[in-house]
Design a protein around this motif. Structure first.
Motif, PDB file in Angstrom:
ATOM      1  N   PHE A  35       0.834  -1.204   0.000  1.00  0.00           N
ATOM      2  CA  PHE A  35       0.000   0.000   0.000  1.00  0.00           C
ATOM      3  C   PHE A  35       0.867   1.253   0.000  1.00  0.00           C
ATOM      4  O   PHE A  35       0.593   2.204  -0.743  1.00  0.00           O
ATOM      5  CB  PHE A  35      -0.912  -0.014   1.225  1.00  0.00           C
ATOM      6  CG  PHE A  35      -1.766   1.212   1.352  1.00  0.00           C
ATOM      7  CD1 PHE A  35      -2.909   1.360   0.573  1.00  0.00           C
ATOM      8  CD2 PHE A  35      -1.423   2.239   2.229  1.00  0.00           C
ATOM      9  CE1 PHE A  35      -3.688   2.499   0.661  1.00  0.00           C
ATOM     10  CE2 PHE A  35      -2.199   3.379   2.334  1.00  0.00           C
ATOM     11  CZ  PHE A  35      -3.336   3.508   1.546  1.00  0.00           C
ATOM     12  N   CYS A  36       1.892   1.281   0.826  1.00  0.00           N
ATOM     13  CA  CYS A  36       2.784   2.444   0.874  1.00  0.00           C
ATOM     14  C   CYS A  36       3.502   2.638  -0.462  1.00  0.00           C
ATOM     15  O   CYS A  36       3.646   3.769  -0.949  1.00  0.00           O
ATOM     16  CB  CYS A  36       3.815   2.269   1.998  1.00  0.00           C
ATOM     17  SG  CYS A  36       3.090   2.296   3.659  1.00  0.00           S
ATOM     18  N   LEU A  37       3.944   1.518  -1.052  1.00  0.00           N
ATOM     19  CA  LEU A  37       4.624   1.596  -2.342  1.00  0.00           C
ATOM     20  C   LEU A  37       3.689   2.160  -3.415  1.00  0.00           C
ATOM     21  O   LEU A  37       4.081   3.038  -4.196  1.00  0.00           O
ATOM     22  CB  LEU A  37       5.115   0.199  -2.745  1.00  0.00           C
ATOM     23  CG  LEU A  37       5.769   0.086  -4.140  1.00  0.00           C
ATOM     24  CD1 LEU A  37       7.065   0.910  -4.182  1.00  0.00           C
ATOM     25  CD2 LEU A  37       6.050  -1.373  -4.489  1.00  0.00           C
ATOM     26  N   HIS A  79      -3.501   6.187 -12.248  1.00  0.00           N
ATOM     27  CA  HIS A  79      -3.878   4.961 -11.546  1.00  0.00           C
ATOM     28  C   HIS A  79      -3.417   3.701 -12.264  1.00  0.00           C
ATOM     29  O   HIS A  79      -3.428   2.607 -11.676  1.00  0.00           O
ATOM     30  CB  HIS A  79      -5.409   4.889 -11.388  1.00  0.00           C
ATOM     31  CG  HIS A  79      -5.957   5.826 -10.353  1.00  0.00           C
ATOM     32  ND1 HIS A  79      -6.337   7.109 -10.657  1.00  0.00           N
ATOM     33  CD2 HIS A  79      -6.192   5.656  -9.025  1.00  0.00           C
ATOM     34  CE1 HIS A  79      -6.790   7.699  -9.561  1.00  0.00           C
ATOM     35  NE2 HIS A  79      -6.716   6.849  -8.562  1.00  0.00           N
ATOM     36  N   ILE A  80      -3.016   3.831 -13.536  1.00  0.00           N
ATOM     37  CA  ILE A  80      -2.748   2.629 -14.338  1.00  0.00           C
ATOM     38  C   ILE A  80      -1.571   1.831 -13.793  1.00  0.00           C
ATOM     39  O   ILE A  80      -1.671   0.610 -13.564  1.00  0.00           O
ATOM     40  CB  ILE A  80      -2.499   3.020 -15.807  1.00  0.00           C
ATOM     41  CG1 ILE A  80      -3.776   3.617 -16.423  1.00  0.00           C
ATOM     42  CG2 ILE A  80      -2.051   1.803 -16.614  1.00  0.00           C
ATOM     43  CD1 ILE A  80      -3.599   4.107 -17.849  1.00  0.00           C
ATOM     44  N   ILE A  81      -0.433   2.489 -13.589  1.00  0.00           N
ATOM     45  CA  ILE A  81       0.767   1.770 -13.121  1.00  0.00           C
ATOM     46  C   ILE A  81       0.561   1.170 -11.732  1.00  0.00           C
ATOM     47  O   ILE A  81       0.886  -0.005 -11.511  1.00  0.00           O
ATOM     48  CB  ILE A  81       1.998   2.697 -13.166  1.00  0.00           C
ATOM     49  CG1 ILE A  81       2.310   3.049 -14.618  1.00  0.00           C
ATOM     50  CG2 ILE A  81       3.203   2.038 -12.500  1.00  0.00           C
ATOM     51  CD1 ILE A  81       3.478   3.984 -14.818  1.00  0.00           C
ATOM     52  N   PRO A  82       0.023   1.911 -10.741  1.00  0.00           N
ATOM     53  CA  PRO A  82      -0.261   1.270  -9.447  1.00  0.00           C
ATOM     54  C   PRO A  82      -1.197   0.063  -9.576  1.00  0.00           C
ATOM     55  O   PRO A  82      -1.032  -0.934  -8.856  1.00  0.00           O
ATOM     56  CB  PRO A  82      -0.924   2.387  -8.635  1.00  0.00           C
ATOM     57  CG  PRO A  82      -0.374   3.643  -9.219  1.00  0.00           C
ATOM     58  CD  PRO A  82      -0.230   3.366 -10.658  1.00  0.00           C
ATOM     59  N   PHE A  89       1.610  -8.017  -7.590  1.00  0.00           N
ATOM     60  CA  PHE A  89       2.075  -8.344  -6.249  1.00  0.00           C
ATOM     61  C   PHE A  89       0.995  -8.921  -5.324  1.00  0.00           C
ATOM     62  O   PHE A  89       1.337  -9.433  -4.257  1.00  0.00           O
ATOM     63  CB  PHE A  89       2.688  -7.094  -5.588  1.00  0.00           C
ATOM     64  CG  PHE A  89       4.073  -6.791  -6.069  1.00  0.00           C
ATOM     65  CD1 PHE A  89       5.171  -7.377  -5.451  1.00  0.00           C
ATOM     66  CD2 PHE A  89       4.280  -5.943  -7.138  1.00  0.00           C
ATOM     67  CE1 PHE A  89       6.458  -7.105  -5.888  1.00  0.00           C
ATOM     68  CE2 PHE A  89       5.553  -5.666  -7.587  1.00  0.00           C
ATOM     69  CZ  PHE A  89       6.659  -6.250  -6.971  1.00  0.00           C
ATOM     70  N   ILE A  90      -0.259  -8.845  -5.694  1.00  0.00           N
ATOM     71  CA  ILE A  90      -1.323  -9.407  -4.851  1.00  0.00           C
ATOM     72  C   ILE A  90      -1.130 -10.915  -4.621  1.00  0.00           C
ATOM     73  O   ILE A  90      -1.303 -11.400  -3.497  1.00  0.00           O
ATOM     74  CB  ILE A  90      -2.709  -9.101  -5.456  1.00  0.00           C
ATOM     75  CG1 ILE A  90      -3.096  -7.647  -5.173  1.00  0.00           C
ATOM     76  CG2 ILE A  90      -3.783 -10.040  -4.888  1.00  0.00           C
ATOM     77  CD1 ILE A  90      -3.204  -7.289  -3.699  1.00  0.00           C
TER      78      ILE A  90
END
Length: 410
Positions: A35-37, A79-82, A89-90
């Motif tokens: 989340f922080c990343l 928002h695309i890259i996140p 990573f999920i």
């Protein structure tokens, strides 16, 4: 990746923690780290994009990039890259919780569809705002077309979301959709009618934004301020807003005043009613008296000379005015009206100027003025028309004529 997914798990196990506790703590730490990343990446990308757009806008000659920022396109694209990182990573974060992993992955895929719709909406709204700044397109129903595209985009998005949640392939979903197409058509009947009407209105150039229209059925009388897929908004002259279904423009009759506004004048068509028993032949004395009216002096001299010549050539007995040719007070008054209107400064002299007698009515004989004012603005138009009729109404008695008035009840 397996080392990263169990990094904290192995550490906790080596320090005597239980397996269940180690799994939950490992998942929680990785989730917080992810989340922080994602937050850092999102803020950085958003700032870079907005800065880049502002930098480009300073050098650009158009305001298209400014409109992109105003419609939140950079924010949505950021928002695309996140999102892509989250999908990657999920599985690592929830490696020990496959059920939760599946639910979150499904949620992220649904969010990906929604994000795509947000980006499409931002781009379409930007195009809409940009097209409205172009002189040749600012009066076109751009809103209608944008709404049509958005409806199709949202329908496609809903289908993809349904396919993602249910696990059904999109092709099977379309096949099932065909079976309920009749219901869909019924639900979106007004939208379909509005879409067809918008196309016809645009192609046939029936109405533009800014046109003055009168639509008695809906009580509309004012300027068109918006044309979209389902409605046309008209701001009436009393500043109220009337909403008209778009398809009503092609199914019902309305009046568009654009032709008048584009012409060289605005029509004046109004009559005054003369009492029939005040109409009479003019005697020589009457004609001599009316010759003092400067606008018709020349006309009366010439006209009376022609009449006298005719009567003399034909040996007409003028002891009775009915015999031969004669001037009438209403005929001379009609000529006076025509000359007065021709000389009025507010009348367009290059367009028709006519004073005509209409069919008799129970109230009297209507004398109608048919002409065009040179100033088409409403307030000035009304002033010109009132100024003309103020004068003519006051001039009626000079011709021994009387205006019709409905008798008041005693």
């Amino acid at each position: 990746m397996s080392r990263i997914s169990h990094l904290f798990y192995d550490y906790l196990i080596s320090n005597g923690a239980s397996e269940t506790l180690a799994k939950y703590c490992n998942m929680l730490v990785l989730l917080i780290a992810l989340f922080c990343l994602l937050l850092i990446i999102y803020i950085a990308i958003r700032k870079i994009l907005i800065t880049a757009f502002h930098h480009v806008s300073k050098k650009s000659k158009t305001n298209f990039d400014d409109l992109l920022v105003a419609n939140k396109a950079p924010r949505n694209i950021a928002h695309i890259i996140p999102l892509l990182i989250s999908l990657e990573f999920i599985p690592i974060v929830f490696t020990d919780f496959p059920l939760i992993e599946k639910v979150i992955e499904t949620g992220l895929k649904v969010f990906a569809v929604i994000l795509t719709l947000w980006i499409v909406r931002s781009l379409l709204n930007t195009l809409k705002d940009y097209f409205k700044t172009l002189p040749r397109l600012k009066d076109k129903p751009i809103d209608s077309y944008i709404q049509v595209f958005m409806i199709f985009a949202w329908l496609a998005g809903i289908m993809f979301v349904f396919a993602i949640i249910t696990g059904i392939t999109i092709w099977k979903f379309f096949t099932a959709l065909g079976a309920v197409s009749a219901v869909i058509i019924l639900i979106f009947k007004d939208t379909i009618l509005g879409f067809v009407a918008s196309i016809q209105v645009s192609i046939n150039d029936m109405v533009r934004i800014g046109d003055w229209i009168t639509f008695e059925k809906y009580g509309a009388d004012g300027d068109v301020i918006e044309i979209n897929l389902s409605t046309v908004k008209v701001q009436n002259f009393d500043k109220t807003i009337t909403t008209i279904p778009t398809y009503a423009l092609i199914s019902d009759s309305f009046k568009n005043w654009r032709g008048m506004e584009n012409s060289d004048g605005r029509r004046i068509k109004r009559a005054i009613i003369i009492k029939q028993d005040s109409i009479k032949y003019l005697s020589e004395k009457d004609v001599h008296q009316l010759q003092k009216i400067e606008l018709i002096t020349s006309y009366l001299v010439t006209r009376q000379k022609d009449i006298d010549t005719y009567n003399q050539d034909h040996n007409i007995d003028k002891s009775l005015l009915l015999n031969g040719r004669n001037l009438t007070n209403i005929g001379v008054f009609r000529k006076y009206i025509e000359e007065y209107v021709k000389n009025h400064s507010g009348i367009n002299k290059d367009m028709m100027i006519m004073a005509r007698q209409l069919s008799p009515t129970p109230q009297g004989i209507p004398i109608e003025i048919y002409t065009f004012s040179s100033d088409k603005r409403w307030q000035n138009y009304e002033y010109i028309m009132s100024d003309i009729f103020d004068h003519l109404l006051a001039s009626v008695p000079f011709f021994d004529l009387e205006l019709y008035e409905l008798p008041s009840k005693l």
